[in-house]
Write an enzyme that holds these catalytic residues in place. Structure first.
Site, short mmCIF file in Angstrom:
data_model
loop_
_atom_site.label_atom_id
_atom_site.label_comp_id
_atom_site.label_asym_id
_atom_site.label_seq_id
_atom_site.Cartn_x
_atom_site.Cartn_y
_atom_site.Cartn_z
N GLY A 104 -37.84 -30.11 -21.60
CA GLY A 104 -38.18 -28.94 -20.81
C GLY A 104 -39.64 -28.99 -20.45
N PHE B 135 -42.28 -27.63 -21.94
CA PHE B 135 -43.18 -27.88 -23.05
C PHE B 135 -42.43 -28.35 -24.30
CE2 PHE B 135 -45.48 -24.45 -20.69
CZ PHE B 135 -46.49 -25.28 -20.21
N VAL C 185 -39.46 -31.39 -25.98
CA VAL C 185 -38.61 -32.57 -25.87
C VAL C 185 -37.68 -32.58 -27.07
CG1 VAL C 185 -38.52 -35.09 -25.83
CG2 VAL C 185 -40.37 -33.89 -24.65
N LYS D 52 -36.55 -30.93 -32.10
CA LYS D 52 -37.13 -30.32 -30.92
C LYS D 52 -38.65 -30.28 -31.09
CE LYS D 52 -36.97 -26.08 -28.10
NZ LYS D 52 -36.34 -24.75 -27.94
N ASP E 13 -31.43 -15.75 -22.28
CA ASP E 13 -31.37 -16.97 -21.46
C ASP E 13 -29.97 -17.59 -21.55
OD1 ASP E 13 -32.37 -18.78 -19.67
OD2 ASP E 13 -33.28 -20.09 -21.18
#
Length: 1442
Positions: free
Chosen positions: A22, A24, A26, A42, A139
């Site tokens: 994304g 900021f 990985v 992450k 989200d």
């Protein structure tokens, strides 16, 4: 701030392929080395500064971690561990390897609505769980709905990505704009308050797409999409919904509602007929309807290629714009370039920030004509952003694509500057190798070295200097990098610059050198470094101030010491003629004045106005400074420019106290005398205290008289006649003639204590409350503490005496009558310079002798507070000196050889037992002195005298020598005592004032505090200190300890009203102590917890120590209480099962009386007292507090109505908190713990009552059980019923046993662990291996003491280890116990099982709180009250209204 695991994640996991990325973050696949299990790691890039826009803020990361830690559900991703390094926070998550749900469904040929709802139910189940915890995801979209494993018959859905999730606090309005435009709710678009309803909107959109393959609100642009959402602009087009059921459309329609309040909740959704059909027809309708797979497959494909197509399209348009740029108008060109460059630049910057080298390479490959040197809208070219991010591969790519190595931003900074600012050493090496200019100045004149120094990157500073950067470059303010380091306090940077040889004396525009800057800001380590490297200590700024001036002005004491230590000119005058001493005297900083005077400064230098430092201090009325200057010899007659003395200035400003002092010092002879009085003499302290403890009849008074006898007098001394045992209770019958195991003296201590064993016994079953220890009371008059003996000591007998062959002592003999014990805590162990003698009689059986000694030593030990920091092995710096004396050796016919000493055959075993228990807490003499207390001339007494003389010499040699002022005060005390009249109490402030006013005006408060402590040590006065009594001087200890307390608590006093209940009027007290001011006296007695004043009942006073009645009901009647709930605890000592020090229960009763008086303003609360208990009634709840098990426990029992569980919890918790506070303040060295009583047996009035200990709870928790077995009743009782009356609201907010955070371990518990684990273990099973097991190997090297010469008073490594380890949120008591067992230290683990709390309320609903334990054990009233206050289903009555 939450601290995550700091270890290197690569030490524990092997990292594999990238799974996704994304802006900021990985996500990479990883494998745990220890287990071989696979997880997803992450990597979240941290935001380095609050102002930075790169990376994720600390707050957002902690919020995501907090939420992930809280959730555990089959349809929600699970967090395994969290690590942290310099740049990233790494979340080790459950590996969700099945791909996106929509991709999985797109592969199917057909899909019925029934099949679709099965997947949707899983989504709803996960969301239902989140919403039950008040967590909103915010989200929810197809990309965040994954499959755990797609290759199973029924794949499980996992909701992922909680980066935007929030815990909803319904009391606080929350607004934000975030999320994916297609799926956000209207309230997000309109910036309205958000809640759980936003997720339901997203579920509606997901369902719409799932059934039709179309997005309901998607427009051609982002703005159009958001407009559609805000207007709820959608419909069910026939092309997409021709096979969709009416129920499915109704489900979507009820979710896509603009008003959040009218939108279906998650509960409504689960009950909707489409999800949960109500009849067969609805089920068949759902089965017959199908998902539009044709459109759905197209949607999935379109989603995959959408971003790529857009990028290609934009890049093509960009290329066309470049080709046709020369043919366009200027305005057109600017507009187009602004728009398109903004897009490309954003893409480039995002790639750089994400370290996405392949992505940037692909993008730049598609833009062959793009100029990578052009800056963004802030004037920063991509190369500089890449340099700031520190990615060398990114720099190589940009340079390859045409970036100039010397490119600058609009501020004039180049790549070296940007890399230096962010501390990237390897990047700087790369840039230097590629010939990037080194000392380029930006528009403010700063170089890369300036910015590296300002941000504290010492390694960068060293590297730049090694490249040849000039460390002496000055910016536009003429400041060097060293100025920057000195201003911001970066010692390592300053040291690096000094070591490369920079000029340390360059001045900036204000004339300040780095030394002046560091001195003003208080960085003493930098000042030390600069001084060592040749800084001019006397360099001045524009105002003529040197570093010492600035440090004094800012009160930087450490800097002042450093400057003076390096020889700074102490008398340097600024442009106004002021020296540093002038500045200190004007500001009134006495410690700085002292430091300057000790550096031999000139006291009488005048400034330009003719004023000396004394003039300034007097003019400002700073008495302490004036006094000290006069003491050091300042000229009090010095005149200012206008002819005024310091006294004149003080009078003019109306500082009468200063003027009066200066007036008394006009004559030098007077001042010389005052100064001489404060200087130490050669005289040693003349006297120390000798304190004697023992049970009644042990021979304390006789021993004192024998020690006082000289050789000649001992021949003529007549032994006091021994009274017949039938006529006196002082000398009880011989044990051989009475019960063989019963001691009357131990009965004096606690009724029933004759059965107390010296070894710990099980507390599992106890006698009934109306039997056992209380059966001894037939009538009050039969209680031995009511007996009268004219010869017995009253309270504390104090006398100054010369002990022949030993020296002068203040002898304090503590009565053995328990009625006086409630006042001993203020006098027994308040002076480490005293000698404490424990006297016991050999007439008692050995077990009773040992019990008596243990009782008094436990009392002394309990009075000594924990010292911080805890020393190595838990040792005390100044343990009390104790001597054991056994008397009546003659009566018991102890063998003694001719001319020798008595030989007691049990002395070795007794001393061994005592050392095992008290060796770490008290300094017990190695010899037991066995003697005939009346034989003053015997060898045994002589040996005791020699030993006392040896101890006295050691103690006196360690005391400060006498001063003439101290001797003068001693001679003045008799007149002060006479003037003080009926009360001999005085505040320290009054004492200081009187001495300064009458004896020596130059004596400071610190001087007089030391003198007061010396007078306290000699026994002339007594300093009373506690949480309630602070800095109170008892001018005549005999007045309070012998006269007042001896009369007030004596059983010989005339009977007063309600004497049997210990309740007096003010007039009764006045009759008992007619010579005292009863009002002031009661204030001190109230503060000492000897009495409690009941202002609500006029002028009544409760004195529990005088209670005689024991006829009140001590248990609840055996009546039918079907609707009552019961519960209770027993508070017991942890380490040794011995009786509580006598007097503590009296203090508990006093505090409960005081507490009830405060609660019962309206007369609704009531308390009834008797000898060993009290009963409290408080609006529907009743409570018993009992001294049980022969004084070894304090029991609290509560009962109340079934509907009043909360009240019962509050009442029990409040009373326990009161008791624990009394324990912690009165006996700070006593570790206690709560055991829990069987509520079922209390309800059934069954005796004996089952007592559940902490280890019972821990054992059950280990077995995953939530109840304990009552072996007596043959049934199980739940944790909640045992701990909190079955109250769910309280229990749900609590931590239990093993789950309690280890930071709640008390200091006493930590000290015990230090004693067990600090000493090196031959098998290595000590704190070092524990540190390794706890994952803190660095602590071993940091605190290893093997190579040091002495370990006496080194800090405890175990204490330091626990402080570090308990800073982590996952550090629980259960983990510590398991680690100790793994280590093989069952002794330490078993101790924790005994000492740990069982039940603790968590203030923070999310889990962890700021742990700080204020009591020995248990919960606090505030914590339970906070739980009650959050309940919104009932309006609970506050405690004071119960």
């Amino acid at each position: 701030m939450t601290v995550f695991r700091q270890e290197n994640v690569d030490d524990y996991y092997d990292t594999g392929e990238e799974l996704g990325s994304g802006q900021f973050a990985v996500v990479k696949k990883c494998r745990e080395k220890s287990t071989g299990l696979q997880y997803a790691a992450k990597f979240i890039k941290k935001r380095r500064t609050k102002s930075s826009r790169r990376g994720v803020s600390r707050e957002d990361i902690e919020r995501e971690v907090s939420i992930l830690k809280e959730i555990r559900h089959p349809n929600v991703i699970t967090l395994h561990e969290v690590y942290e390094n310099k740049t990233d926070v790494i979340l080790i998550l459950e590996l969700v390897a099945g791909g996106e749900l929509f991709d999985f469904l797109a592969e199917k040929e057909s899909l019925t609505e029934e099949e679709a709802t099965e997947f949707l139910k899983q989504i709803l189940s996960g969301v239902y769980y989140l919403h039950s915890l008040q967590i909103a995801h915010f989200d929810l979209k197809p990309e965040n709905i994954m499959l755990l494993d797609r290759n199973v018959p029924k794949p499980r859905i996992k909701i992922i990505d909680f980066g935007l999730a929030h815990k909803i606090d319904f009391g606080n309005e929350f607004k934000n704009i975030f999320g994916t435009p297609e799926f956000v709710a209207p309230e997000i678009v309109n910036y309205e308050p958000l809640g759980l309803e936003a997720d339901m909107w997203s579920i509606g959109v997901i369902t719409y797409i799932l059934l039709s393959g179309a997005s309901p609100f998607l427009g051609d642009t982002k703005q159009e999409t958001l407009a559609n959402v805000s207007a709820v602009n959608y419909d069910f087009e026939e092309e997409f919904f021709r096979n969709t059921s009416t129920l499915a459309k109704d489900f979507i329609r009820r979710l896509l509602v603009k008003d959040p309040k009218k939108r279906m909740t998650i509960q409504d959704s689960l009950q909707h007929p489409w999800i949960k059909p109500k009849d067969t027809q609805q089920a068949l309708s759902r089965k017959a309807s199908a998902v539009n797979m044709e459109k759905f497959k197209k949607f999935a494909a379109r989603k995959k290629w959408k971003q790529s197509v857009r990028l290609i399209s934009l890049c093509q348009r960009l290329s066309r714009s470049f080709l046709s740029r020369s043919n366009m108008s200027v305005a057109r060109s600017d507009d187009t370039l602004d728009e398109e460059d903004s897009f490309v630049m954003k893409a480039i910057i995002h790639a750089i920030n994400d370290d996405n080298v392949p992505g940037l390479q692909h993008l730049l490959g598609s833009l062959s004509s793009y100029d990578v040197n052009q800056p963004n809208k802030h004037g920063t070219p991509p190369l500089l952003i890449a340099a700031g991010c520190g990615n060398i591969q990114m720099l190589q790519l940009l340079i390859k694509r045409g970036s100039r190595i010397d490119v600058q931003d609009k501020g004039g900074s180049n790549a070296i500057y940007w890399a230096s600012r962010h501390g990237h050493v390897d990047t700087l090496k790369f840039l230097n190798e590629n010939k990037c200019p080194l000392d380029v100045k930006d528009k403010s004149g700063e170089t890369a070295l300036h910015v590296a120094a300002r941000y504290g990157h010492a390694d960068v500073v060293q590297l730049l200097c090694s490249f040849g950067s000039n460390p002496d470059f000055q910016d536009k303010e003429e400041e060097t990098p060293l100025h920057c380091a000195a201003w911001h306090g970066y010692y390592s940077v300053a040291k690096a610059l000094c070591e490369v040889g920079c000029n340390v004396n360059i001045k900036n525009r204000e004339g300040e050198t780095p030394l002046l800057t560091a001195s003003a800001r208080g960085y003493h380590d930098i000042v030390e470094c600069l001084a060592e490297h040749g800084a001019d200590l006397n360099a001045s700024d524009k105002d003529g101030h040197i570093a010492l001036h600035l440090a004094v002005r800012r009160c930087q004491m450490e800097v002042i010491k450093t400057l003076l230590g390096h020889g700074s000119f102490v008398d340097f005058q600024d442009r106004h003629g002021n020296t540093p001493l002038h500045v200190a005297c004007k500001d009134g900083s006495a410690p700085i004045v002292v430091a300057l005077c000790e550096a031999s400064c000139n006291l009488d230098i005048s400034n330009k106005y003719g004023r000396t430092p004394l003039h300034l201090a007097a003019n400002n009325g700073i008495l302490d400074v004036v006094r000290y200057l006069c003491l050091m010899g300042a000229n009090v007659e010095a005149l200012t420019s206008d002819g005024k003395t310091a006294e004149d200035l003080a009078k003019a400003e109306q500082h009468e106290h200063v003027a009066g002092l200066l007036a008394r010092l006009r004559k030098d002879t007077h001042r010389g005398l005052f100064i001489q009085q404060l200087r130490p003499t050669q005289n040693l302290q003349p006297r120390i205290k000798l304190k004697l403890f023992g049970h009644s009849g042990s021979g304390k008074s006789t021993l004192v008289e024998s020690l006082k006898c000289g050789l000649l007098r001992s021949f003529f001394r007549r032994r006091r006649p021994r009274l017949s045992s039938t006529n006196s209770t002082r000398f009880p019958p011989s044990p051989l003639a009475a019960k063989p195991t019963v001691s009357v003296s131990i009965n004096n201590l606690y009724p029933g204590c004759e059965n107390v064993s010296v070894r710990s016994r099980s507390m599992m079953f106890e006698p009934g409350l109306t039997k056992g220890m209380l059966e001894v009371f037939v009538a009050p008059s039969h209680h031995l503490h009511c007996s009268t003996d004219d010869q017995s000591t009253k309270a504390i007998d104090i006398q100054n005496a010369y002990l022949n062959g030993v020296g002068d002592f203040s002898v304090w003999e503590f009565s053995g009558n328990p009625v006086y014990f409630c006042c001993y805590d203020y006098f027994a162990a308040n002076d480490p310079t005293s000698i404490h003698i424990i006297v016991f009689s050999l007439e008692e059986p050995y077990e009773i002798q040992l019990n008596q000694v243990i009782f008094w030593l436990s009392f002394l030990k309990s009075l000594v507070p924990v010292e911080e920091p805890i020393a190595f092995g838990g040792k005390l710096k100044n343990p009390l000196r104790v001597v054991l004396v056994a008397t009546h050796a003659d009566i018991m016919n102890i063998p003694r050889p001719a001319g020798g000493e008595f030989g007691y055959d049990k002395d070795t075993s007794l001393l061994k037992e005592i050392r095992n228990r008290f060796g770490n807490d008290l300094h017990v003499s190695n010899k037991l002195f066995v003697l005939d207390a009346g034989a003053s001339g015997s060898k045994d007494i002589k040996v005791l005298r020699n030993h006392l003389q040896e101890i006295r010499s050691q103690i006196v040699s360690g005391c400060s020598p006498m001063t003439h002022l101290c001797e003068k005060i001693i001679s003045t005390l008799p007149s002060w005592r006479k003037l003080n009249g009926p009360n001999q109490l005085m505040s320290l402030q009054q004492f200081v004032y009187d001495v300064q006013d009458q004896l020596n005006p130059l004596a400071s408060e610190d001087d007089l505090r030391r003198i007061a402590q010396q007078l306290h040590s000699t026994g002339e006065i007594n300093i009373m200190q506690s949480e309630t009594v602070q800095d109170v001087l008892l001018l005549d200890p005999r007045w309070l300890c012998t006269n007042v307390l001896g009369k007030l608590l004596s059983v010989e006093t005339p009977r007063a009203l309600h004497h049997y209940r210990g309740r007096y009027t003010m007039e009764d007290i006045q009759r008992l102590v007619p010579d005292s001011d009863v009002e002031e006296l009661l204030q001190i007695l109230d503060a000492m917890d000897i009495c409690a004043r009941d202002l609500s009942s006029g002028t009544m006073v409760d004195i529990p120590a005088l209670i005689k009645t024991d006829s009140l009901q001590r248990s609840w009647a055996d009546e039918e209480d079907e609707v009552m709930v019961y519960g209770g605890v027993r508070i017991v000592p942890v380490e040794h099962l011995t009786p509580f020090p006598c007097g503590i229960f009296h203090k508990v009763q006093v505090n409960l009386c005081r507490w009830i008086h405060q609660q019962s303003a309206e007369g609704d609360a009531d308390i009834r007292l008797w000898v060993s208990g009290c009963r409290i009634a408080n609006r529907g709840a009743e409570l018993l507090v009992l001294l049980v098990n022969h004084g070894q426990g304090i029991e609290v029992q509560v009962r109340g109505l079934e509907t009043e569980k909360i009240k019962c919890c509050l009442l029990l918790d409040s009373v326990c908190s009161t008791i624990e506070t009394v324990m912690a303040t009165t006996l700070p060295g006593l570790l206690t713990v709560k055991h829990y009583l069987s509520p079922q047996q209390l309800r059934e009035h069954h005796e004996p009552v089952m007592v559940y200990q902490p280890r019972d709870f821990f054992r059950a928790q280990t077995l995953k059980e939530s109840s304990l077995t009552n072996t007596m009743g043959g049934y199980k009782e739940s944790f909640s019923s045992i701990t909190c009356f079955g109250c769910h609201d309280v229990y749900s907010q609590a931590s239990l046993g093993m789950d309690i955070h280890a930071s709640d371990l008390s200091l006493l518990t930590r000290r015990k662990l230090s004693r067990l684990l600090d000493p090196p273990d031959p098998m290595g099973k000590d704190w070092c291996l524990l540190a390794m097991n706890l994952g803190l190997p660095d602590m071993v090297a940091k605190h290893n003491v093997n190579n040091r010469a002495s370990r006496d008073f080194l800090p405890s490594p175990v204490h330091a280890l626990l402080q570090e380890w308990t800073s982590y949120p996952e550090s629980t008591v259960g983990i510590l116990i398991s680690k100790l067992r793994e280590l093989g230290r069952r002794d330490a683990a078993d101790f924790l099982l005994k000492a740990s709390s069982v039940f603790k309320i968590n203030l923070d609903g999310n889990g962890q709180e700021a742990y700080a334990s204020s009591c020995n054990s248990g919960t606090s009233y505030n914590s339970i009250s906070s739980v009650v206050s959050r309940r919104d289903s009932h309006a609970w009555t506050p405690l004071y209204d119960l």
